[in-house]
Design a protein around this motif. Sequence first.
Motif, PDB file in Angstrom:
ATOM      1  N   ASP A 197      -1.358   8.596  -6.849  1.00 53.83           N
ATOM      2  CA  ASP A 197      -0.538   9.306  -7.828  1.00 53.83           C
ATOM      3  C   ASP A 197      -0.762   8.716  -9.218  1.00 53.83           C
ATOM      4  O   ASP A 197      -1.083   7.528  -9.351  1.00 53.83           O
ATOM      5  N   PRO A 198      -0.570   9.527 -10.277  1.00 57.13           N
ATOM      6  CA  PRO A 198      -0.789   9.031 -11.650  1.00 57.13           C
ATOM      7  C   PRO A 198       0.023   7.778 -11.984  1.00 57.13           C
ATOM      8  O   PRO A 198      -0.443   6.903 -12.712  1.00 57.13           O
ATOM      9  N   GLY A 199       1.222   7.675 -11.452  1.00 55.62           N
ATOM     10  CA  GLY A 199       2.061   6.520 -11.765  1.00 55.62           C
ATOM     11  C   GLY A 199       1.916   5.368 -10.791  1.00 55.62           C
ATOM     12  O   GLY A 199       2.735   4.437 -10.794  1.00 55.62           O
ATOM     13  N   PHE A 200       0.871   5.400  -9.961  1.00 61.06           N
ATOM     14  CA  PHE A 200       0.672   4.363  -8.938  1.00 61.06           C
ATOM     15  C   PHE A 200       0.491   2.982  -9.566  1.00 61.06           C
ATOM     16  O   PHE A 200      -0.278   2.808 -10.511  1.00 61.06           O
ATOM     17  N   ALA A 201       1.214   1.994  -9.019  1.00 60.84           N
ATOM     18  CA  ALA A 201       1.093   0.607  -9.481  1.00 60.84           C
ATOM     19  C   ALA A 201       0.487  -0.218  -8.349  1.00 60.84           C
ATOM     20  O   ALA A 201       1.147  -0.467  -7.329  1.00 60.84           O
ATOM     21  N   PRO A 202      -0.769  -0.652  -8.477  1.00 61.37           N
ATOM     22  CA  PRO A 202      -1.425  -1.389  -7.388  1.00 61.37           C
ATOM     23  C   PRO A 202      -0.820  -2.772  -7.183  1.00 61.37           C
ATOM     24  O   PRO A 202      -0.358  -3.409  -8.130  1.00 61.37           O
ATOM     25  N   ARG A 203      -0.836  -3.203  -5.947  1.00 55.61           N
ATOM     26  CA  ARG A 203      -0.370  -4.557  -5.625  1.00 55.61           C
ATOM     27  C   ARG A 203      -1.427  -5.571  -6.042  1.00 55.61           C
ATOM     28  O   ARG A 203      -2.628  -5.312  -5.948  1.00 55.61           O
TER      29      ARG A 203
END
Length: 205
Positions: A197-203
């Motif tokens: 998703d556009p707002g994805f925040a990777p770990r």
Amino acid sequence: MSATAAEMSWDEIKALLAELAIQSKETDRKFQETDRKFQETEAQMRETDRKMREVFERFDKLSRRFGDLGNRLGEFVEAMVEPALVDLFRARGLDVSEVHRRVTSRRAGEAIEVALLVVDGDTAVAVECKSRLTREEVERHVERMNKFKRLLPKYADMRVHGAVAGIVVDEDAIEAAQAAGLWVLAPSGETVALKNDPGFAPRVW
């Protein structure tokens, strides 16, 4: 009350002997029949054993063939994904420029293999490639990421991300990967694209 031998007539003795002879022949016939059945059973067991060996040999050959096919499919996914990795991750703000194949390590009885490792500066992305990406494969890659820095200490001071790629990607695999903080790559036309998703925040590991 049965008669003793002294009380029996010669005809009675002959009749008894004849009966005993018949019983002896019948017993011998039964023994022969039992022996024949044992021999047949032994022959059947040998035949069953031979067929089982053939089945195991065929299964072993098929396993090797499918194993080889699986390896080739994995290599195909790697070859498909590798050229696009640097540009894709740079577009998402990750400063990377190098791609290394099959990074492996063995330490203290543990082992790790990373299909593709994208690195540069203080950032690295460990990418696992599968012909079909399932939720189970996502979970296995999370386990791999959890031991990444321990088994590859040269990257201990870097910001390390995880990513998974597949030719066929299950919907629940995408959900599981995003929930775990992993990037997801899948075919898009003649190349691959990130499916997060556009707002994805990777770990960061």
